[in-house]
Design a protein around this motif. Structure first.
Motif, short mmCIF file in Angstrom:
data_model
loop_
_atom_site.label_atom_id
_atom_site.label_comp_id
_atom_site.label_asym_id
_atom_site.label_seq_id
_atom_site.Cartn_x
_atom_site.Cartn_y
_atom_site.Cartn_z
N VAL A 96 43.06 36.40 62.87
CA VAL A 96 42.62 36.11 61.51
C VAL A 96 42.15 34.67 61.41
O VAL A 96 42.69 33.77 62.08
N ARG A 97 41.11 34.45 60.58
CA ARG A 97 40.64 33.12 60.25
C ARG A 97 40.38 33.07 58.75
O ARG A 97 39.84 34.01 58.18
N ARG A 98 40.78 31.96 58.14
CA ARG A 98 40.43 31.76 56.74
C ARG A 98 39.06 31.12 56.66
O ARG A 98 38.77 30.16 57.39
N VAL A 99 38.20 31.68 55.81
CA VAL A 99 36.83 31.18 55.66
C VAL A 99 36.57 30.87 54.20
O VAL A 99 37.37 31.20 53.32
N ARG A 100 35.44 30.25 53.96
CA ARG A 100 35.03 30.02 52.59
C ARG A 100 34.79 31.37 51.91
O ARG A 100 34.40 32.33 52.56
N PRO A 101 35.01 31.45 50.62
CA PRO A 101 34.83 32.74 49.93
C PRO A 101 33.45 33.32 50.17
O PRO A 101 32.44 32.60 50.16
N LEU A 102 33.42 34.61 50.43
CA LEU A 102 32.15 35.30 50.67
C LEU A 102 31.47 35.58 49.34
O LEU A 102 31.50 36.69 48.81
N ILE A 103 30.89 34.55 48.79
CA ILE A 103 30.17 34.65 47.52
C ILE A 103 28.84 33.95 47.67
O ILE A 103 28.63 33.16 48.61
N SER A 104 27.94 34.24 46.76
CA SER A 104 26.62 33.61 46.80
C SER A 104 26.74 32.10 46.59
O SER A 104 27.60 31.63 45.83
N GLY A 105 25.87 31.35 47.28
CA GLY A 105 25.90 29.90 47.14
C GLY A 105 25.57 29.43 45.73
O GLY A 105 25.87 28.29 45.37
N GLU A 106 24.98 30.30 44.91
CA GLU A 106 24.64 29.92 43.54
C GLU A 106 25.88 29.62 42.71
O GLU A 106 25.83 28.83 41.75
N PHE A 107 27.02 30.24 43.05
CA PHE A 107 28.25 29.98 42.29
C PHE A 107 28.83 28.61 42.61
O PHE A 107 29.68 28.11 41.87
N LEU A 108 28.40 28.02 43.71
CA LEU A 108 28.92 26.72 44.11
C LEU A 108 28.06 25.57 43.62
O LEU A 108 28.43 24.41 43.74
N GLU A 109 26.89 25.92 43.07
CA GLU A 109 26.00 24.88 42.57
C GLU A 109 26.51 24.36 41.21
O GLU A 109 26.88 25.16 40.35
N PRO A 110 26.53 23.05 41.00
CA PRO A 110 26.94 22.51 39.69
C PRO A 110 25.97 22.96 38.60
O PRO A 110 24.75 22.90 38.76
N ARG A 111 26.52 23.44 37.48
CA ARG A 111 25.71 23.90 36.35
C ARG A 111 26.28 23.33 35.06
O ARG A 111 27.49 23.22 34.92
N CYS A 112 25.42 23.06 34.14
CA CYS A 112 25.84 22.58 32.83
C CYS A 112 26.10 23.78 31.94
O CYS A 112 25.20 24.63 31.76
N PRO A 113 27.29 23.90 31.37
CA PRO A 113 27.59 25.05 30.51
C PRO A 113 26.64 25.18 29.33
O PRO A 113 26.24 26.29 28.97
N ASP B 254 38.49 42.50 66.27
CA ASP B 254 38.66 41.24 67.01
C ASP B 254 39.00 40.07 66.10
O ASP B 254 39.79 39.20 66.49
N MET B 255 38.42 40.05 64.90
CA MET B 255 38.69 38.92 64.00
C MET B 255 38.61 39.39 62.55
O MET B 255 37.68 40.10 62.17
N HIS B 256 39.60 38.98 61.76
CA HIS B 256 39.61 39.26 60.32
C HIS B 256 39.33 37.95 59.58
O HIS B 256 39.93 36.91 59.90
N MET B 257 38.45 38.00 58.62
CA MET B 257 38.12 36.83 57.81
C MET B 257 38.73 37.01 56.42
O MET B 257 38.39 37.96 55.70
N VAL B 258 39.66 36.11 56.06
CA VAL B 258 40.37 36.21 54.79
C VAL B 258 39.94 35.07 53.88
O VAL B 258 39.47 34.01 54.35
N MET B 259 40.13 35.29 52.57
CA MET B 259 39.77 34.28 51.58
C MET B 259 40.97 33.48 51.10
O MET B 259 40.81 32.45 50.45
N TYR B 260 42.18 33.98 51.37
CA TYR B 260 43.40 33.33 50.88
C TYR B 260 44.30 33.04 52.08
O TYR B 260 44.50 33.91 52.95
N VAL B 261 44.88 31.86 52.12
CA VAL B 261 45.77 31.51 53.21
C VAL B 261 47.03 32.38 53.20
O VAL B 261 47.64 32.65 54.24
N GLU B 262 47.41 32.87 52.00
CA GLU B 262 48.61 33.71 51.91
C GLU B 262 48.44 35.05 52.61
O GLU B 262 49.42 35.75 52.89
N SER B 263 47.20 35.46 52.90
CA SER B 263 46.95 36.74 53.55
C SER B 263 47.11 36.67 55.06
O SER B 263 47.23 37.71 55.72
#
Length: 663
Positions: free
Chosen positions: A193-210, A171-180
């Motif tokens: 098809v719908r483009r969604v936010r990347p299916l990754i853990s929210g920890e990767f989106l948190e600001p971190r100091c290198p 019924d619905m495909h969720m893609v990470m890239y608009v080119e898909s």
């Protein structure tokens, strides 16, 4: 068992559960880490959604039964570790050969549909989500055939090569890239098809100091840090990449991620034990910190890890496993400047140094800079997915099943009728025993000379000059009256011959044999020479209907070949293959002389099949009835058609009979 699609009406379930709670079943697979990571990320989003949701994550391959899981999972693992080039071949064929792709889909559905249907029914979900393409194929089939009636969703983490990711039954495909999106709609239809936010853990989106991330990991704060990953299975040229970075002085620390490949981890630790800059890790849950601390990620498989790195603002270089979907996907991502693609260690070193320079010019990398927040979360799409798929009408499924069975039976029947592989069984069922020898007390051997159509007259004249009389056959052509007359003059005869075995050529058997029989003055119950490879089932059946019986011969040899090893006995039928040359005629004369040394006389087939046998107590003179059944010269001249070789279907009064038993 079909699933009922529950509506949003409030009602009480057993145990006090609220009927308004949406049940989501996520089907993942332990094939690499990307599919499982996407399932975990989606489950976390759903659990944090404002709507009450009950989420269950299971192994979709395991749910499809015991057959598919080891074939798909273990086969894929072995290919990538030991023979990665074979996976490239398989992937290329699946992508470009439609019938093979269809066959693979049918096999997945054949072995996995029932088990997956039962598993889904046990969980009674409101929505089913698949994160692995092979599971998506089977789920889509269940949806289109109404065996699953709830909406279905598929996640797509790759950029290209979506021939299994996208299905019309989803019924619905969720893609990470608009080119898909265009590729998915071309396969599954508009609005699929719908483009969604990347299916990754929210920890990767948190600001971190290198710097803080490096301190937490116990890594040097100065210099550049490189993370080399072989994915969840630790595949690709991880060792070669590390060996190359040791030669780069700017790299102060090199972190190797071996995933769940313990053998690779032990190998890397032993290989780089004396190199303090190299740190080897197995499977780790500290990827957010590693990507925040890294100046560049060198990855072999792409997929979800690349999405995580891009969300963390870490440049990605693809190297080490340019096969199958990894090759297609990384090349497409490189064309969009999402990653850098290195085909060898020289390019790898250049791309990594370029990433170092970009990091210096842009300043310290900031985690979470490029997170695409403007797109909806995957959980929103799953909880509000429309029921878009139109099931296949039952009459179409029945018609397709009937057409498939009919095509299978037609193909199997055509193969059986066109092959000589089951000829031995067919002869027993049809009671057609090819003639190999004639039981007789006379010291005579029936010799059949098979020669090309244009050389029969020449061969016959050469043999007649030596006083040799045999039966002739060609390649199934209709003999001309002139040829028949010439053979009659020489005292020879002609035998009908079936065409050579080939696909569908067996249907010509009645026409070919009938035309030859009419030219030779035969009607029913006559012999014909079978092809060198034997008769097909179709030839045996149609020949039997026409009243013709095949001649195989006890011995079939080439005129210029070696003589038979076993002794030839009286009554044997010897088939000699000639090419029409003078050398082949000499070869036939050699065979006749060899028979004479054994006390046997070469004669036409009709002299045995149409005459009574001579007992050992007779006077030894050849009876007049033993003459070959051929028309006289006067009969031929008057236009009377000559006779060929007729089949003797029952023993004569004196005991002569034919047999197909091997001598």
């Amino acid at each position: 068992m079909r699933l009922r699609h529950r509506n949003g009406t409030l009602r009480r379930l057993p145990g006090g559960a609220d009927a308004s709670v949406r049940r989501v079943l996520i089907l993942s697979a332990d094939v690499g880490e990307g599919h499982a990571a996407a399932a975990r990320a989606l489950a976390a989003q759903l659990e944090q959604a404002p709507d009450p949701t009950d989420v269950t994550v299971i192994d979709g391959l395991a749910a499809m039964g015991r057959v598919l899981r080891p074939v798909v999972e273990d086969g894929y693992r072995i290919q990538l570790r030991f023979i990665p080039w074979s996976y490239s071949i398989v992937y290329f064929l699946l992508e470009h050969v439609g019938p093979l792709r269809l066959l693979t889909s049918r096999l997945l559905c054949l072995f996995g549909s029932r088990s997956l249907e039962r598993t889904i029914a046990e969980h009674e979900p409101d929505v089913v989500v698949s994160t692995y393409p092979a599971v998506t194929v089977v789920l889509a089939r269940l949806r289109r055939t109404q065996r699953v009636s709830v909406p279905t969703v598929a996640t797509i983490t790759d950029l290209t090569g979506l021939f299994f990711w996208a299905q019309r039954g989803i019924d619905m495909h969720m893609v990470m890239y608009v080119e898909s999106m265009s590729s998915v709609e071309r396969i599954a239809g508009r609005g699929s098809v719908r483009r969604v936010r990347p299916l990754i853990s929210g920890e990767f989106l948190e600001p971190r100091c290198p710097l803080q991330a490096r301190r937490a990991l116990g890594l040097p704060e100065e210099g550049h840090m490189v993370v080399v990953s072989g994915g969840g299975w630790g595949v690709g040229d991880v060792e070669g990449a590390v060996r190359e970075f040791i030669r780069v002085p700017e790299a102060s620390s090199i972190v190797c991620l071996a995933g769940r490949n313990e053998h690779l981890a032990a190998k890397l630790r032993a290989r780089f034990a004396g190199e303090p800059r190299v740190h080897v890790l197995g499977f780790t849950d500290r990827m957010p910190e590693l990507l925040a601390a890294a100046d560049v990620l060198v990855h072999s498989t792409g997929g979800v890890t690349c999405l995580e790195a891009m969300a963390a603002g870490t440049p990605v270089v693809s190297y080490g496993l340019p096969v199958g979907h990894a090759r297609v996907n990384t090349r497409a991502m490189a064309a969009l400047d999402l990653v850098r693609l290195a085909n060898d260690t020289s390019e790898l070193r250049e791309h990594v140094r370029a990433s170092f320079s970009a990091a210096r010019s842009a300043g310290t990398p900031a985690s979470g800079e490029g997170a695409p927040e403007q797109h909806p979360a995957a959980a929103e799409v799953v909880l509000r997915v429309p029921s878009r798929v139109h099931p296949i009408p039952r009459w179409r499924m029945r018609a397709a099943a009937f057409a498939g069975q009919f095509a299978l039976l037609l193909g199997l029947g055509t193969w059986m009728m066109s092959t000589d592989e089951v000829g031995a069984l067919a002869t027993k069922i049809l009671h057609v025993q090819p003639l190999e020898r004639v039981r007789t007390a006379r010291p005579v051997v029936a010799v059949i000379a098979r020669a090309p159509r244009g050389s029969v007259a020449y061969v016959a004249s050469q043999l007649a000059a030596k006083g040799i009389r045999v039966t002739f056959a060609d390649d199934g052509g209709v003999p001309s009256p002139a040829l028949i007359g010439a053979l009659q003059v020489d005292g020879d005869e002609m035998l009908p011959a079936a065409p050579r075995s080939a696909a569908l050529r067996w249907v010509r058997t009645p026409g070919v044999l009938g035309a030859q029989a009419r030219a030779l003055g035969l009607h029913r119950h006559y012999y014909y020479l079978q092809p060198q490879g034997g008769c097909t089932v179709g030839q045996l059946v149609l020949g039997r209907i026409s009243g013709a019986l095949p001649v195989r011969g006890a011995v079939r040899i080439r005129a210029q070949g070696p003589l038979p090893q076993r002794p030839t006995r009286a009554g044997d039928v010897v088939v000699v293959e000639l090419d029409g040359s003078a050398a082949s005629v000499l070869g036939l004369e050699r065979i006749v002389s060899w028979l004479g040394r054994s006390g046997l006389e070469a004669a036409p087939l009709a002299s045995l099949t149409r005459s009574p046998s001579i007992s050992a107590s007779s006077s030894g003179e050849r009876a007049s009835s033993a003459a070959p059944a051929t028309s006289s010269v006067s009969e031929q001249a008057s236009g009377t058609p000559p006779s060929g070789v007729r089949a003797k279907l029952s023993p004569s009064s004196s005991g002569a009979s034919t047999t197909g038993t091997t001598v």
